[in-house]
Design a protein around this motif. Structure first.
Motif, PDB file in Angstrom:
ATOM      1  N   LEU A   6       0.823  -1.208   0.000  1.00 11.20           N
ATOM      2  CA  LEU A   6       0.000   0.000   0.000  1.00 11.20           C
ATOM      3  C   LEU A   6       0.859   1.261   0.000  1.00 11.20           C
ATOM      4  CD1 LEU A   6      -2.837  -1.085   2.466  1.00 11.20           C
ATOM      5  CD2 LEU A   6      -3.101  -0.560   0.050  1.00 11.20           C
ATOM      6  N   ILE A   9       2.313   2.451  -3.379  1.00  7.99           N
ATOM      7  CA  ILE A   9       1.426   3.056  -4.379  1.00  7.99           C
ATOM      8  C   ILE A   9       1.711   4.543  -4.523  1.00  7.99           C
ATOM      9  CG2 ILE A   9      -0.984   3.625  -4.904  1.00  7.99           C
ATOM     10  CD1 ILE A   9      -1.750   0.934  -3.589  1.00  7.99           C
ATOM     11  N   PRO A  31      -3.589   5.192   0.613  1.00 10.91           N
ATOM     12  CA  PRO A  31      -4.243   4.006   0.052  1.00 10.91           C
ATOM     13  C   PRO A  31      -4.607   2.994   1.145  1.00 10.91           C
ATOM     14  CG  PRO A  31      -2.275   4.580  -1.193  1.00 10.91           C
ATOM     15  CD  PRO A  31      -2.254   5.423   0.037  1.00 10.91           C
ATOM     16  N   SER A  32      -5.806   2.448   1.038  1.00 14.35           N
ATOM     17  CA  SER A  32      -6.240   1.452   2.020  1.00 14.35           C
ATOM     18  C   SER A  32      -6.807   0.197   1.373  1.00 14.35           C
ATOM     19  CB  SER A  32      -7.295   2.065   2.960  1.00 14.35           C
ATOM     20  OG  SER A  32      -8.415   2.534   2.227  1.00 14.35           O
ATOM     21  N   GLY A 195      -7.729   3.894  -3.357  1.00 12.46           N
ATOM     22  CA  GLY A 195      -6.778   3.080  -4.102  1.00 12.46           C
ATOM     23  C   GLY A 195      -6.482   3.681  -5.457  1.00 12.46           C
ATOM     24  N   SER A 197      -4.011   2.820  -9.329  1.00 18.69           N
ATOM     25  CA  SER A 197      -3.053   2.044 -10.106  1.00 18.69           C
ATOM     26  C   SER A 197      -2.953   2.680 -11.486  1.00 18.69           C
ATOM     27  CB  SER A 197      -3.480   0.574 -10.210  1.00 18.69           C
ATOM     28  OG  SER A 197      -2.432  -0.220 -10.752  1.00 18.69           O
TER      29      SER A 197
END
Length: 209
Positions: A6, A9, A31-32, A195, A197
């Motif tokens: 995490l 990220i 982020p979690s 989150g 990506s």
């Protein structure tokens, strides 16, 4: 010692300048939720890997990582919105359409605990996409594109979260997807970024005719 996935990220987003090009440095983002994006042909987004336009033509599935759990009954009620965007439209050097909205889907939920098939790993899509998926289609000679996925936790409510009809996110035409601000969208609807990506596409260099 293994790096916390995490925490890596934010470092990756900063390295690729998605922070601050998409997410302002002033945004408190911790982020979690870990998630992966998997295309029907098996191609998978892996926080900054290179992919091809051909690999990303069809709408992908979203998978939540097991370490987010264990999913208890309350966690099963949590729902998410996912947005896919390109901050490099039409190019990173001249991003006049930053950001270009490729996909918005709401109502994503974790699969039931009883599921054990490969498909059961996929998040449940409880609503049709708000913005239909549009695959990457960068222009030749436009350099590197950073296709970014942002995962937001939806506000807890007795009624499922929905983007109001008539909102700009329903615009599916090319021109209607341009110059979209995901942070303003989240603020407007009470969404919490949990989150992120991205993947990279390198465009072909074509000599002018």
């Amino acid at each position: 010692m293994a790096t916390d996935p995490l925490s890596s990220i934010v470092s990756a987003l900063q390295r690729e300048q998605i922070i601050p090009d998409v997410l302002p440095e002033t945004l408190a983002f911790t982020p979690s939720v870990l998630f992966s994006i998997v295309y029907p042909n098996g191609a998978e987004v892996n926080l900054g890997n290179y992919m091809t336009v051909e690999e990303t033509q069809d709408e992908p599935e979203i998978r939540f990582a097991a370490l987010n759990g264990p999913w208890d009954d309350s966690a099963g009620e949590v729902s998410y919105t996912l947005a896919m965007l390109d901050p490099d439209a039409p190019s990173r050097n001249e991003p006049m359409y930053r950001t270009f909205r490729h996909w918005v889907i709401t109502g994503l939920k974790s699969p039931p605990l009883t599921s054990n098939s490969a498909d059961a790993l996929n998040a449940l899509k409880t609503h049709p996409s708000v913005t239909p998926y549009r695959p990457p289609g960068p222009r030749p000679n436009s350099g590197l594109h950073r296709y970014t996925f942002l995962l937001f936790q939806e506000p807890a409510s007795a009624q499922p979260f929905a983007v109001p009809q008539g909102a700009p996110e329903y615009g599916a035409a090319l021109e209607e997807r341009r110059s979209w601000n995901p942070v303003a969208f989240a603020d407007q609807h009470g969404l919490k970024l949990v989150g992120a990506s991205y993947f990279l596409v390198s465009t072909p260099e074509v000599a002018p005719e």
